[in-house]
Structure formats: structure tokens, C-alpha cells
Motif scaffolding. Structure first.
Motif, short mmCIF file in Angstrom:
data_model
loop_
_atom_site.label_atom_id
_atom_site.label_comp_id
_atom_site.label_asym_id
_atom_site.label_seq_id
_atom_site.Cartn_x
_atom_site.Cartn_y
_atom_site.Cartn_z
N TYR A 150 104.37 55.15 34.31
CA TYR A 150 104.76 56.43 33.70
C TYR A 150 105.43 57.33 34.74
O TYR A 150 106.49 57.91 34.47
CB TYR A 150 103.54 57.13 33.09
CG TYR A 150 103.90 58.45 32.48
CD1 TYR A 150 104.36 58.53 31.17
CD2 TYR A 150 103.82 59.63 33.22
CE1 TYR A 150 104.72 59.74 30.61
CE2 TYR A 150 104.18 60.85 32.67
CZ TYR A 150 104.62 60.89 31.36
OH TYR A 150 105.00 62.10 30.81
N GLY A 199 100.94 59.26 28.48
CA GLY A 199 101.89 58.16 28.56
C GLY A 199 103.04 58.28 27.59
O GLY A 199 103.71 57.30 27.28
N VAL A 200 103.30 59.50 27.10
CA VAL A 200 104.38 59.72 26.14
C VAL A 200 105.66 60.06 26.90
O VAL A 200 105.72 61.02 27.65
CB VAL A 200 104.01 60.86 25.16
CG1 VAL A 200 105.16 61.16 24.22
CG2 VAL A 200 102.76 60.49 24.37
N ASP A 251 108.71 60.21 25.12
CA ASP A 251 109.69 60.46 24.05
C ASP A 251 110.84 61.28 24.61
O ASP A 251 110.66 62.15 25.46
CB ASP A 251 109.06 61.24 22.90
CG ASP A 251 108.00 60.44 22.16
OD1 ASP A 251 107.73 59.30 22.53
OD2 ASP A 251 107.46 60.99 21.18
N PRO A 299 111.03 57.38 20.50
CA PRO A 299 109.63 57.34 20.89
C PRO A 299 109.39 56.24 21.93
O PRO A 299 109.83 55.10 21.75
CB PRO A 299 108.89 57.00 19.59
CG PRO A 299 109.88 57.27 18.49
CD PRO A 299 111.22 57.02 19.10
N ARG A 328 106.17 54.86 24.63
CA ARG A 328 104.78 55.00 25.06
C ARG A 328 104.48 54.04 26.19
O ARG A 328 104.93 52.90 26.18
CB ARG A 328 103.81 54.69 23.91
CG ARG A 328 103.97 55.54 22.66
CD ARG A 328 103.55 56.98 22.94
NE ARG A 328 103.57 57.80 21.74
CZ ARG A 328 104.64 58.42 21.28
NH1 ARG A 328 105.79 58.30 21.89
NH2 ARG A 328 104.58 59.18 20.21
N LEU A 335 101.26 52.35 27.47
CA LEU A 335 99.90 52.13 27.00
C LEU A 335 99.11 51.26 27.96
O LEU A 335 99.68 50.35 28.58
CB LEU A 335 99.95 51.43 25.63
CG LEU A 335 100.83 52.07 24.56
CD1 LEU A 335 101.00 51.13 23.38
CD2 LEU A 335 100.24 53.39 24.13
#
Length: 131
Positions: free
Chosen positions: A18, A66-67, A69, A83, A85, A87
């Protein structure tokens, strides 16, 4: 409008992936489908030369979820929300990117899916090597 989910498992902790992917200066290194050139910043907006022409990109604020977008405003003026992510996964993390068929033919959608797959494979290679 159709959507396709593209994912890549990466053998690195989610927070590391991330942090790397959320840094705009790293975009040219791994997101060739979006930009292969240096990223220009204008406040929170990124200006990039893409395969589609000059586009603007705005990411959601950094977060602990962890977004990743981001909105991409195309040369036509259409804004596409992408979008993304990062994960947790038993082998490290999984990055999931949703490709939406906005202003795209079926062939163009498949081309974009292929570019995202290549981008995520490049991201995997870089962060697994640099960790």
C-alpha cells in the motif's frame, strides 16, 4: 456497463505494498497502463500523460484500510472511478483492481484488463524485489 476484477497475490505485507502503490512518484514505475512519464502534481490532483492522452488522477486520502481508489478524468471529460484494494492474504497480500467498461468497446475493455494485469504483475515484481 460491465466490470472486471483483476487481482495479483504479492508475497509482501499489505502495508508495504500500500505504501509503495499510494506514492504518486512511484506510479510511472509500475502503472504503465496509466502513465509511463513523470507525474506532475497540482495540489491533490495528479496530471499524467497516459496512453489515452493527458488525464488527471485523484486518489482517495491515504488510509489504514488498503483503499487506493482513484478517479481518472479522461481527455473526453468523463471521470472513471477505479476501485483498488490491498487486502491481507495468507501469502502476503492481494491487490484487487476493478476495471469498468465506461466508453469502451468489448475489445478495449479486454485491452484495459490486460494492461491492468501487466501493471499488477510489475507492482508484484518491484515490491517483492525491494520489499
Amino acid at each position: 456497463m460491465r466490470s472486471r476484477h483483476v487481482s495479483q497475490v504479492i508475497a509482501v505485507p499489505p502495508a508495504v505494498v500500500y505504501a509503495f502503490a499510494a506514492e504518486p512518484d512511484n506510479l510511472p514505475r509500475w502503472a504503465a497502463g496509466l502513465t509511463g512519464a513523470e507525474v506532475e502534481r497540482s495540489g491533490d490532483t495528479l496530471l499524467v500523460e497516459s496512453p489515452m492522452g493527458r488525464v488527471t488522477v485523484r486518489f482517495v486520502p491515504r488510509n489504514d484500510l488498503g483503499v487506493l481508489d482513484h478517479d481518472v478524468t479522461l481527455p473526453s471529460g468523463t471521470t472513471v472511478t477505479n476501485p483498488v484494494r490491498v487486502l491481507a492474504h495468507p501469502e502476503g497480500c492481494e491487490v484487487v483492481f476493478t476495471v469498468r467498461q465506461i466508453e469502451l468497446t468489448d475489445e478495449e475493455l479486454e485491452r484495459d484488463v490486460g494492461m491492468v494485469q501487466a501493471d499488477l504483475a510489475r507492482l508484484k515484481q518491484i515490491v517483492e524485489r525491494e520489499g
